[in-house]
Design a protein around this motif. Structure first.
Motif, PDB file in Angstrom:
ATOM      1  N   ALA A  51       0.811  -1.215   0.000  1.00  0.00           N
ATOM      2  CA  ALA A  51       0.000   0.000   0.000  1.00  0.00           C
ATOM      3  C   ALA A  51       0.844   1.265   0.000  1.00  0.00           C
ATOM      4  CB  ALA A  51      -0.941   0.000   1.207  1.00  0.00           C
ATOM      5  N   PHE A  52       2.142   1.130   0.280  1.00  0.00           N
ATOM      6  CA  PHE A  52       3.018   2.301   0.220  1.00  0.00           C
ATOM      7  C   PHE A  52       3.005   2.926  -1.172  1.00  0.00           C
ATOM      8  CE2 PHE A  52       5.243   0.886   4.141  1.00  0.00           C
ATOM      9  CZ  PHE A  52       5.219   2.101   4.804  1.00  0.00           C
ATOM     10  N   GLN A  53       2.788   2.110  -2.193  1.00  0.00           N
ATOM     11  CA  GLN A  53       2.785   2.638  -3.550  1.00  0.00           C
ATOM     12  C   GLN A  53       1.727   3.734  -3.706  1.00  0.00           C
ATOM     13  OE1 GLN A  53       0.719   0.602  -6.682  1.00  0.00           O
ATOM     14  NE2 GLN A  53       2.462   0.772  -8.075  1.00  0.00           N
ATOM     15  N   ILE A  54       0.516   3.435  -3.257  1.00  0.00           N
ATOM     16  CA  ILE A  54      -0.571   4.409  -3.385  1.00  0.00           C
ATOM     17  C   ILE A  54      -0.381   5.567  -2.420  1.00  0.00           C
ATOM     18  CG2 ILE A  54      -3.038   4.794  -3.016  1.00  0.00           C
ATOM     19  CD1 ILE A  54      -3.627   2.134  -4.166  1.00  0.00           C
ATOM     20  N   THR A  55      -0.099   5.269  -1.154  1.00  0.00           N
ATOM     21  CA  THR A  55      -0.027   6.344  -0.170  1.00  0.00           C
ATOM     22  C   THR A  55       1.141   7.293  -0.446  1.00  0.00           C
ATOM     23  OG1 THR A  55       1.229   4.936   1.371  1.00  0.00           O
ATOM     24  CG2 THR A  55      -1.154   4.958   1.603  1.00  0.00           C
ATOM     25  N   VAL A 202      -5.438   6.236  -9.578  1.00  0.00           N
ATOM     26  CA  VAL A 202      -6.511   5.240  -9.709  1.00  0.00           C
ATOM     27  C   VAL A 202      -6.226   4.303 -10.871  1.00  0.00           C
ATOM     28  CG1 VAL A 202      -8.961   4.903 -10.194  1.00  0.00           C
ATOM     29  CG2 VAL A 202      -8.245   6.741  -8.643  1.00  0.00           C
ATOM     30  N   MET A 203      -5.837   4.863 -12.004  1.00  0.00           N
ATOM     31  CA  MET A 203      -5.579   4.046 -13.191  1.00  0.00           C
ATOM     32  C   MET A 203      -4.389   3.104 -12.994  1.00  0.00           C
ATOM     33  SD  MET A 203      -6.268   6.748 -16.295  1.00  0.00           S
ATOM     34  CE  MET A 203      -5.714   5.558 -17.516  1.00  0.00           C
ATOM     35  N   SER A 204      -3.445   3.504 -12.156  1.00  0.00           N
ATOM     36  CA  SER A 204      -2.260   2.671 -11.938  1.00  0.00           C
ATOM     37  C   SER A 204      -2.592   1.366 -11.221  1.00  0.00           C
ATOM     38  CB  SER A 204      -1.219   3.446 -11.121  1.00  0.00           C
ATOM     39  OG  SER A 204      -1.628   3.578  -9.760  1.00  0.00           O
ATOM     40  N   GLN A 205      -3.811   1.247 -10.696  1.00  0.00           N
ATOM     41  CA  GLN A 205      -4.200   0.053  -9.956  1.00  0.00           C
ATOM     42  C   GLN A 205      -4.846  -1.023 -10.822  1.00  0.00           C
ATOM     43  OE1 GLN A 205      -3.124  -0.315  -6.737  1.00  0.00           O
ATOM     44  NE2 GLN A 205      -2.085   1.505  -7.525  1.00  0.00           N
ATOM     45  N   CYS A 252     -14.645   6.498 -13.530  1.00  0.00           N
ATOM     46  CA  CYS A 252     -13.969   6.889 -12.300  1.00  0.00           C
ATOM     47  C   CYS A 252     -14.945   6.917 -11.126  1.00  0.00           C
ATOM     48  CB  CYS A 252     -13.316   8.254 -12.494  1.00  0.00           C
ATOM     49  SG  CYS A 252     -12.135   8.705 -11.204  1.00  0.00           S
ATOM     50  N   ASN A 253     -16.115   7.473 -11.360  1.00  0.00           N
ATOM     51  CA  ASN A 253     -17.119   7.551 -10.300  1.00  0.00           C
ATOM     52  C   ASN A 253     -17.633   6.160  -9.920  1.00  0.00           C
ATOM     53  OD1 ASN A 253     -16.979  10.337 -10.123  1.00  0.00           O
ATOM     54  ND2 ASN A 253     -18.625  10.676 -11.607  1.00  0.00           N
ATOM     55  N   GLU A 254     -17.749   5.284 -10.930  1.00  0.00           N
ATOM     56  CA  GLU A 254     -18.227   3.932 -10.646  1.00  0.00           C
ATOM     57  C   GLU A 254     -17.194   3.158  -9.839  1.00  0.00           C
ATOM     58  OE1 GLU A 254     -20.612   0.291 -12.874  1.00  0.00           O
ATOM     59  OE2 GLU A 254     -19.736   1.918 -14.053  1.00  0.00           O
ATOM     60  N   ILE A 255     -15.915   3.342 -10.163  1.00  0.00           N
ATOM     61  CA  ILE A 255     -14.844   2.701  -9.394  1.00  0.00           C
ATOM     62  C   ILE A 255     -14.921   3.151  -7.939  1.00  0.00           C
ATOM     63  CG2 ILE A 255     -12.341   2.713  -9.014  1.00  0.00           C
ATOM     64  CD1 ILE A 255     -12.036   2.712 -12.087  1.00  0.00           C
ATOM     65  N   LYS A 256     -15.102   4.445  -7.744  1.00  0.00           N
ATOM     66  CA  LYS A 256     -15.189   4.993  -6.388  1.00  0.00           C
ATOM     67  C   LYS A 256     -16.369   4.385  -5.628  1.00  0.00           C
ATOM     68  CE  LYS A 256     -15.494   9.419  -3.932  1.00  0.00           C
ATOM     69  NZ  LYS A 256     -15.499  10.896  -4.084  1.00  0.00           N
ATOM     70  N   THR A 257     -17.510   4.261  -6.293  1.00  0.00           N
ATOM     71  CA  THR A 257     -18.709   3.724  -5.650  1.00  0.00           C
ATOM     72  C   THR A 257     -18.532   2.252  -5.277  1.00  0.00           C
ATOM     73  OG1 THR A 257     -20.156   5.260  -6.855  1.00  0.00           O
ATOM     74  CG2 THR A 257     -21.179   3.277  -5.960  1.00  0.00           C
ATOM     75  N   ILE A 258     -17.962   1.474  -6.206  1.00  0.00           N
ATOM     76  CA  ILE A 258     -17.776   0.046  -5.957  1.00  0.00           C
ATOM     77  C   ILE A 258     -16.748  -0.187  -4.852  1.00  0.00           C
ATOM     78  CG2 ILE A 258     -17.010  -2.138  -6.947  1.00  0.00           C
ATOM     79  CD1 ILE A 258     -18.088  -1.174  -9.639  1.00  0.00           C
TER      80      ILE A 258
END
Length: 269
Positions: A51-55, A202-205, A252-258
């Protein structure tokens, strides 16, 4: 517990074989790094970036630190099953990464106590250096060393569980950590899509999720693995539709919701 880097005689022989070519001249300019040695010595290499990658990316783009996004530390006593404990060990581990990336030392120590309890509950104390909390405390102002200490603990726990035929537990932890990382990224701002750098994060995931789904598929038929796979499948479907270099606001919004729904289920008790 074995240290982060222990090279036995057999490992050295194996390493020599790896760094030479059969019947070919060895490259005298080749550099053997600590990281490459660790990767070869370990039987089970941690499958995803931690998780260090994202944070760390959140820190680099100047995103605010929001402690309210982290899982409630008081909930730890309410996780009573092995799958819940494993998933939330992953969640809390991501929260530790988040706090340490932003130099939030008191929060790091608070969540380390939570993690230590879950490790005890999951009967995997042998996987983690008992001196880890004190080492973290002694390096509170050294971000690089903190990152290494916590990251090495991920590697050790993952390897320990797999060596002891507890692969599903290890993947539940990985899934919990990955989900929490993406949750943090998509909830730092109410308007994720309006921030170009946040969209990149987000896309990097997409690739890590592909890898995670592939790993989970190896344990198909395990009830807990099937459950988290079903939760992640809609998210995987959306990411699969995202083209390289571009994502729509709706996606993007759908990813956030899911992600929000997956995470809410994960931390519920």
């Amino acid at each position: 517990m074995k240290k982060s880097l222990v090279i036995s005689a057999s490992a050295i022989v194996a390493l020599m074989a790896i760094t030479s070519c059969s019947g070919k001249q060895q490259n005298n300019n080749a550099v053997i790094t600590k990281e490459s040695v660790e990767e070869e010595v370990r039987d089970f290499v941690y499958p995803l970036p931690t998780a260090f990658q994202i944070t760390d990316m959140l820190n680099e783009i100047g995103a605010d630190y929001m402690i309210t996004l982290c899982n409630d530390e008081t909930a730890v006593d309410k996780y009573l099953t092995e799958p819940k404990r494993a998933i939330n060990l992953g969640v809390y581990s991501a929260d530790v990464c988040y706090a340490s990336t932003y130099n939030q030392h008191p929060t790091v120590m608070l969540y380390m106590d939570v993690i230590r309890k879950l490790i005890d509950d999951l009967d995997m104390t042998q996987a983690v250096d008992p001196e880890l909390p004190s080492k973290i405390e002694n390096n509170e102002n050294n971000k690089d060393e903190l990152t290494k200490l916590i990251t090495d603990s991920f590697y050790d726990a993952y390897e320990y569980l797999n060596k002891n035929d507890r692969g599903p537990v290890s993947l539940l932890i990985v899934a919990g950590s990955w989900t929490e990382g993406l949750f943090l990224a998509t909830h730092i701002s109410e308007y994720t899509f309006n921030n170009k750098e946040m969209v990149k994060i987000v896309m990097s995931q997409k690739e890590p999720l592909d890898k995670l789904m592939s790993l989970l598929d190896k344990y198909k038929g395990n009830e807990s693995i099937d459950d988290i796979t079903a939760d992640l499948t809609p998210l995987h479907t959306i990411f699969s539709q995202v083209e390289d270099g571009g994502i729509s606001e709706a996606q993007c919004n759908e990813i956030k919701t899911i992600v929000d729904a997956i995470r809410s289920k994960a931390v519920a008790y």
